[in-house]
Write an enzyme that holds these catalytic residues in place. Structure first.
Site, mmCIF file in Angstrom:
data_model
loop_
_atom_site.group_PDB
_atom_site.id
_atom_site.type_symbol
_atom_site.label_atom_id
_atom_site.label_comp_id
_atom_site.label_asym_id
_atom_site.label_seq_id
_atom_site.Cartn_x
_atom_site.Cartn_y
_atom_site.Cartn_z
ATOM 1 N N GLN A 228 -4.816 -1.342 9.565
ATOM 2 C CA GLN A 228 -4.744 -2.664 8.943
ATOM 3 C C GLN A 228 -5.387 -3.714 9.856
ATOM 4 O O GLN A 228 -5.035 -3.831 11.030
ATOM 5 C CB GLN A 228 -3.270 -3.023 8.666
ATOM 6 C CG GLN A 228 -3.065 -4.338 7.970
ATOM 7 C CD GLN A 228 -3.622 -4.353 6.541
ATOM 8 O OE1 GLN A 228 -3.463 -3.407 5.779
ATOM 9 N NE2 GLN A 228 -4.288 -5.441 6.178
ATOM 10 N N ASP B 38 -10.930 3.265 4.054
ATOM 11 C CA ASP B 38 -11.365 1.872 3.911
ATOM 12 C C ASP B 38 -12.890 1.804 3.756
ATOM 13 O O ASP B 38 -13.427 0.757 3.394
ATOM 14 C CB ASP B 38 -10.958 1.062 5.160
ATOM 15 C CG ASP B 38 -9.828 0.090 4.860
ATOM 16 O OD1 ASP B 38 -9.605 -0.218 3.668
ATOM 17 O OD2 ASP B 38 -9.179 -0.361 5.815
ATOM 18 N N LYS C 88 0.843 -1.200 0.000
ATOM 19 C CA LYS C 88 0.000 0.000 0.000
ATOM 20 C C LYS C 88 0.879 1.251 0.000
ATOM 21 O O LYS C 88 0.630 2.194 -0.755
ATOM 22 C CB LYS C 88 -0.925 -0.007 1.226
ATOM 23 C CG LYS C 88 -2.082 -0.993 1.083
ATOM 24 C CD LYS C 88 -2.858 -1.199 2.376
ATOM 25 C CE LYS C 88 -3.910 -2.283 2.180
ATOM 26 N NZ LYS C 88 -4.589 -2.690 3.411
#
Ligand code: NDP
Length: 300
Positions: free
Chosen positions: A101, A124, A57
């Protein structure tokens, strides 16, 4: 070795195009706000798969001309310390996106942490505010994996209106948001899950079958309609006996070789949905930066 009849949907190539298309948009945002859009990624613990995801990422974020800030915390980090970091990032005007995460260590409540993120920075798309916006047709930041699936489907099939999409899996991060996205495309959506009876009777009616379960090669060719479009979200690590002891390979939730004989389109694993997830994260980051700073941009 069997030849594949289905056309393989190349998520890797498509995600590369998408990343390239973001570069001029990122430049426009930089021109207007005087700094690159910035993504903060928090990793708690040493999970090896998560470390790889976070590394990838960060790399892709920088390649797109944006700033990546990593916060690596030990697996013993308390929930309070993590929440304090999220609060600090919420208040930092030079951070546009915050990603925690998952999974988090068991002593930390994932829900509390996600709800602590400012919804405007929730790249997200997991915050309840963003889930609610998606469900009511006012979506802004949409979960990356479902968005990646939708972009692949639009690119492969064009207009999705009137098609029957069956999704296997009802998680908050894949199945449910994807159902909302597909409804907005005027597809007829059915979700099946572990308690559904006679699943194959339903999946064999699907023009589009999306599988997000987490079980290696669960879907066989007798689960699918001839000519269907198959999107395999699953990522499963299995022992690779050809390569030797301790070696692994990735497989999806779909028995690729078998299903590819009957489907018209299919995503591979790896190289299908996975790269699209990261592209959509980049897309959400630039979108968040633009929205927070009043910059008008157009995303595909
Ligand atoms: P979850 O474990 O949260 O959800 C799995 C879903 O599958 C549940 O709804 C469950 O049903 C359902 N299920 C389990 N077993 C069966 C079965 N035998 N038949 C039908 N349905 C079943 O998983 P996620 O949604 O988080 O992830 C799914 C997969 O996608 C995983 O392999 C994950 O690694 C992968 N993934 C890939 C991403 C990418 O970037 N490519 C991103 C995110 C996930 P129930 O609700 O009844 O328990």
């Amino acid at each position: 070795m069997k030849t594949t009849k289905a056309k393989i949907i190349d998520g890797k190539a498509f995600s590369h195009q998408l990343n390239q298309s973001l570069i001029p948009i990122v430049k426009k945002v930089i021109g207007e706000i005087g700094r690159p859009p910035a993504l903060a990624v928090i990793l708690v613990g040493e999970d090896s798969a998560s470390q790889i995801y976070v590394h990838n990422k960060a790399k892709r974020t920088q390649e797109a001309g944006m700033k990546s800030v990593e916060h690596r915390l030990s697996s013993e980090t308390s929930e309070k310390t993590l929440l304090d970091l999220v609060t600090a990032l919420n208040e930092d005007n030079e951070i546009d996106g915050i990603l925690v995460q998952l999974p988090l260590p068991k002593h930390i409540n994932e829900h509390s942490v996600i709800q602590a993120i400012n919804p405007e920075k929730d790249v997200d798309g997991f915050h309840i505010v963003n889930a609610g916006k998606l469900a009511t047709g006012r979506s802004e930041l949409v979960p990356c994996t479902p968005l990646g699936c939708l972009l692949l489907l639009r690119d492969t099939l064009g207009d999705l209106s009137g098609l029957h999409a069956v999704i296997i899996g009802r998680s908050n991060i894949v199945g449910k948001p994807l159902a909302q996205l597909l409804l907005a495309e005027n597809t007829t959506v059915t979700i099946v899950h572990s308690k559904t009876k006679n699943i194959s009777e339903i999946t064999t009616q699907a023009d589009i079958l999306i599988v997000a379960v987490g079980q290696s090669e669960l879907v066989k060719s007798d689960w699918i309609k001839p000519g269907a479009c198959i999107i395999d979200v699953g990522i499963n690590r299995i022992a690779d006996l050809e390569k030797g002891k301790g070696k692994y390979r990735l497989v999806g939730d779909v028995d690729f070789l078998e299903v590819a004989q009957k489907a018209q389109f299919i995503t591979p694993v790896p190289g299908g949905v996975g790269p699209m997830t990261i592209s959509c994260l980049l897309r959400n980051t630039v979108a968040a930066a633009a929205k927070r700073n009043g910059v008008e941009i157009k995303l595909k």
